[in-house]
Write an enzyme that holds these catalytic residues in place. Structure first.
Site, PDB file in Angstrom:
ATOM      1  N   ASP A 190     -10.255  -9.658   8.539  1.00  0.00           N
ATOM      2  CA  ASP A 190      -9.824  -8.426   8.201  1.00  0.00           C
ATOM      3  C   ASP A 190     -10.786  -7.191   8.531  1.00  0.00           C
ATOM      4  O   ASP A 190     -10.537  -6.201   9.069  1.00  0.00           O
ATOM      5  CB  ASP A 190      -9.462  -8.372   6.842  1.00  0.00           C
ATOM      6  N   ARG A 207       0.776  -1.039   0.036  1.00  0.00           N
ATOM      7  CA  ARG A 207       0.175  -0.122   0.087  1.00  0.00           C
ATOM      8  C   ARG A 207       0.995   1.222  -0.031  1.00  0.00           C
ATOM      9  O   ARG A 207       1.759   1.342   0.712  1.00  0.00           O
ATOM     10  CB  ARG A 207      -0.946   0.307   1.427  1.00  0.00           C
ATOM     11  N   ARG A 265       1.788 -12.290  -0.639  1.00  0.00           N
ATOM     12  CA  ARG A 265       0.252 -12.554   0.069  1.00  0.00           C
ATOM     13  C   ARG A 265      -0.506 -13.930  -0.510  1.00  0.00           C
ATOM     14  O   ARG A 265      -0.037 -14.217  -1.734  1.00  0.00           O
ATOM     15  CB  ARG A 265      -0.828 -11.332  -0.650  1.00  0.00           C
ATOM     16  N   LYS A 274      -9.461  -2.211   1.292  1.00  0.00           N
ATOM     17  CA  LYS A 274      -9.188  -0.822   2.265  1.00  0.00           C
ATOM     18  C   LYS A 274     -10.150   0.537   1.595  1.00  0.00           C
ATOM     19  O   LYS A 274     -10.617   1.093   2.574  1.00  0.00           O
ATOM     20  CB  LYS A 274      -7.932  -0.570   2.290  1.00  0.00           C
ATOM     21  N   GLU A 306      -2.569 -20.971  21.944  1.00  0.00           N
ATOM     22  CA  GLU A 306      -2.685 -20.798  23.572  1.00  0.00           C
ATOM     23  C   GLU A 306      -3.522 -19.439  24.000  1.00  0.00           C
ATOM     24  O   GLU A 306      -3.848 -19.298  25.070  1.00  0.00           O
ATOM     25  CB  GLU A 306      -1.326 -20.713  24.070  1.00  0.00           C
ATOM     26  N   SER A 315      -2.032  -4.628  10.288  1.00  0.00           N
ATOM     27  CA  SER A 315      -1.718  -5.677   9.447  1.00  0.00           C
ATOM     28  C   SER A 315      -0.493  -6.350  10.038  1.00  0.00           C
ATOM     29  O   SER A 315       0.390  -5.835  10.668  1.00  0.00           O
ATOM     30  CB  SER A 315      -1.289  -5.205   8.122  1.00  0.00           C
ATOM     31  N   HIS A 325     -11.501  -1.933  10.779  1.00  0.00           N
ATOM     32  CA  HIS A 325     -10.627  -3.032  10.386  1.00  0.00           C
ATOM     33  C   HIS A 325     -10.326  -3.988  11.500  1.00  0.00           C
ATOM     34  O   HIS A 325      -9.656  -4.015  12.301  1.00  0.00           O
ATOM     35  CB  HIS A 325      -9.358  -2.014  10.462  1.00  0.00           C
ATOM     36  N   ASN A 373       5.789  -8.839   2.360  1.00  0.00           N
ATOM     37  CA  ASN A 373       4.411  -8.652   2.236  1.00  0.00           C
ATOM     38  C   ASN A 373       3.807  -9.416   1.124  1.00  0.00           C
ATOM     39  O   ASN A 373       2.739  -8.811   0.722  1.00  0.00           O
ATOM     40  CB  ASN A 373       4.191  -6.974   2.004  1.00  0.00           C
ATOM     41  N   TYR A 403      -0.957  -3.572  -7.234  1.00  0.00           N
ATOM     42  CA  TYR A 403      -0.905  -4.262  -6.111  1.00  0.00           C
ATOM     43  C   TYR A 403      -2.293  -4.090  -5.307  1.00  0.00           C
ATOM     44  O   TYR A 403      -3.037  -3.240  -5.242  1.00  0.00           O
ATOM     45  CB  TYR A 403       0.372  -3.814  -4.807  1.00  0.00           C
ATOM     46  N   CYS A 452       0.069  -8.561  12.539  1.00  0.00           N
ATOM     47  CA  CYS A 452      -0.073  -8.432  13.727  1.00  0.00           C
ATOM     48  C   CYS A 452      -0.893  -9.868  14.369  1.00  0.00           C
ATOM     49  O   CYS A 452      -1.341  -9.693  15.492  1.00  0.00           O
ATOM     50  CB  CYS A 452      -0.464  -7.357  14.635  1.00  0.00           C
ATOM     51  N   GLY A 453      -1.132 -10.587  13.538  1.00  0.00           N
ATOM     52  CA  GLY A 453      -1.685 -11.883  14.178  1.00  0.00           C
ATOM     53  C   GLY A 453      -3.282 -11.926  13.890  1.00  0.00           C
ATOM     54  O   GLY A 453      -4.028 -12.918  14.523  1.00  0.00           O
TER      55      GLY A 453
END
Length: 639
Positions: free
Chosen positions: A327, A102, A421, A260, A548, A302, A280, A419, A251, A304-305
């Protein structure tokens, strides 16, 4: 053959000279006969774009399997895609190395007044909460790039639905593009084609989205198999007209305009006008051992899990986690005051590196069928590879990196772009929730905010009330990721994980969130903050994470049920009491005392940083309620 009519005006508000465009328009697979059979509003939009961009052909997408196969064959012929024969119906694209993420610095919102888009920053401070462009500059940017930009190419018209087709929570868009890669990806990420076209009657509103990969000033593309114009790339939004214009990038985040651009930037402005939330956030359903099911929404920046949590494989016996979306969440209160959410997307556009059978086995069972991979590495046995898959391939398999060069780990470079995908249908997920396409949406019991914070922030804490919860969202900070241009692991402010995606002034956005408390009969979800990434003194992660994390979700669900015996107040919110988290059979030893330790000096610095951030970035646009939360936090830290 039918002809599109002529017009004097471009739909995006730009007056232009009358252009004679008498070329016959081939309609490859339109099942509705001539173009005149579609709604006048859509016909006018297509007409205007044809006159501006001057394509050689127009293809109105029907969304069929046959159409998709023809597009794939075309892209393979043009070397945009190459087959990945190890898996069923999978393909690999390699982009121009200048077009991999982006481009936040080239993304703009157009409003009459700058204050409608961005807050009143402190003098001399660069705003980081969006970029404004004036209506005049908006029009000039279009006319400097788009005239004739599709010469020699096919213009594809993609009618698409964000959310289940026909749901009252869904919205319709039409993307016009000259990229078959975009068409194929949009078919995975949204619902496209004839069913949507049938909804577009004369009165049906839709978001207008125009995209072109562009033509460089030189007229030559550096990578012919991936045309783009990175020097002049720009992504424009005009919320008042529900318009999106994107030029120069192929992209995903810049070209798949339902994602987005529509779902968040334009979506958030529609949500403000109509009184709901476009966020988001992932959505997942959790069923406990007693068979009780709750849904939660969670916002993380983005990489971050988010996808890992959305596809959680729980380690606690008796728990089941099912994915609604990974997302984006559109959330609206129903007549009974319950906040209901849909996932407006139809697929996963996930970051590949780091995804493995250890970190996300559900994703690994999802992505190796009917998928378009972008900028991952390829293997000599016909498969793909990215960092994290070291244990997934045979030692005798050779690897070709995303630059199409031979690669070995000893090279010291990355085989896949950070990045890179996978674009894959959500319906293939083994844990997809049975209600993921529910037209009325799923009921949200909790909202979770989080980020990648190596220091100071505990594993989980709960807000004191809704206003404090909005403050938690506004205060989110996280290490920067590869999803945008930022480099290095700096801690960035990322409020609501929406910093790059606000469609209007962040101060007004906060007021909109705060106003939810005033809704009649509103049953507000509880709000929490999590941090899977806190590190110890030796730099090691204190929490094992992944499956966990169900132990944290278990505590959250018990708090949703108003279990008051498992939490205690701290200066930053309610935290689990000792022994409140289920730690039996944890994958590794966990120092819960360090994980939940409160470092007064850290939080004194944190609140100073937040105050400075709000003063500099919002100024007079900061709601008084948020300033009151900062002041209250300062006082609690002192005590």
């Amino acid at each position: 053959m039918g002809r599109l009519g002529r017009t004097k005006y471009f739909e995006f508000g730009v007056q232009q000279q009358h252009v004679s465009f008498n070329q016959e328009i081939r309609k490859f697979s339109l099942k509705h006969g001539y173009v005149s059979a579609i709604s006048p509003k859509l016909k006018s939009f297509i007409d205007n774009c044809v006159e501006l961009c001057q394509p050689s052909d127009v293809h109105i997408c029907d969304g069929s399997e046959r159409e998709y196969k023809e597009l794939i064959d075309l892209m393979v012929k043009d070397k945009t895609l190459r087959p990945v024969p190890k898996y069923e119906n999978c393909w690999l694209a390699r982009t121009n190395p200048a077009d991999v993420a982006r481009v936040e610095s080239k993304t703009f919102i157009c409003t009459q007044e700058k204050a409608e888009t961005v807050p009143d920053t402190k003098p001399g401070v660069k705003g980081t909460l969006g970029n404004w462009i004036s209506p005049q500059d908006y029009e000039e940017a279009i006319m400097q790039r788009f005239p004739g930009c599709m010469k020699g190419r096919t213009m594809y018209v993609i009618p698409f639905s964000m959310g289940p087709v026909g749901s009252p929570l869904s919205k319709i868009g039409v993307e016009i593009t000259d990229s078959p890669y975009v068409v194929g990806s949009m078919r995975i990420m949204t619902r496209i084609g004839t069913p949507v076209l049938n909804l577009l009657d004369a009165d049906q509103p839709f978001v207008k989205a125009l995209h072109s990969v562009g033509t460089p000033v030189s007229g030559k593309h550096e990578f012919p198999e991936w045309p783009c114009d990175p020097e002049r790339t720009i992504i424009l939004h005009k919320p008042a007209a529900n318009e999106i214009v994107s030029y120069g990038s192929g992209y995903g985040g810049n070209s798949l305009l339902g994602k987005k651009c529509f779902a968040l930037r334009i979506g958030s402005t529609i949500a403000k006008r109509e009184g709901w939330l476009a966020e988001h956030m992932l959505i997942l359903g959790i069923t406990n051992p007693e068979g009780q099911k709750k849904y939660i929404a969670a916002a993380f920046p983005s990489a971050c899990g988010k996808t890992n949590l959305a596809m959680l494989n729980p380690t606690l016996p008796g728990y089941k986690v099912e994915c609604v979306g990974d997302d984006i969440a559109w959330m609206k209160f129903d007549k009974e005051g319950v906040l209901r959410a849909i996932n407006p997307e139809n697929g996963f556009f996930g970051v590949a590196p780091g995804t493995s059978n250890k970190t996300n086995p559900i994703a690994m069972k999802t992505v190796f069928k009917n998928t378009i991979f972008t900028n991952v590495a390829s293997t000599s046995d016909g498969g793909v590879y990215w960092e994290g898959m070291e244990d997934e391939i045979s030692p005798d398999v050779s690897i070709t990196d995303w630059h199409n060069k031979p690669w070995k780990k000893s090279d010291g470079t990355q085989a896949a772009h950070p990045n890179s995908r996978f674009c894959t249908p959500a319906s293939q997920c083994p844990t997809i929730d049975p209600n993921w396409e529910s037209h009325e949406g799923v009921p949200i019991s909790a909202i979770i905010f989080g980020g990648r914070r190596p220091q100071g922030v505990p594993l989980v804490y709960e807000s004191f009330d809704w206003q404090h919860g909005v403050f938690l969202g506004a205060s989110m900070r996280s290490e920067a990721t590869a999803a945008a241009e930022h480099k290095g692991k700096v801690i960035m402010h990322d409020p609501f994980a929406m910093r790059p995606f606000f469609g209007y002034n962040f101060g007004d956005y906060l007021k909109h969130w705060l106003s939810m408390e005033q809704r009649t009969n509103a049953k507000l979800p509880k709000v929490f903050h999590v941090n899977w990434f806190r590190k110890g003194s030796q730099g090691e992660f204190l929490w094992p994470g992944f499956g966990e994390n169900i132990r944290v979700l278990d505590w959250i669900l018990r708090r949703v049920e108003n279990n008051k015996e498992i939490a205690e107040a701290s200066p930053i919110g309610y935290i689990p009491k000792p022994e409140a988290l289920i730690t039996t059979n944890l994958a590794s030893d966990v120092d819960l005392e360090e994980l939940f330790s409160f470092d007064k000096s850290f939080w004194e610095q944190e609140v100073q940083d937040l105050q400075r951030y709000f003063n500099e970035q919002l100024g007079a646009d900061l709601p008084t309620a948020i300033q009151a939360e900062i002041d209250a936090l300062k006082q609690r830290i002192k005590q």
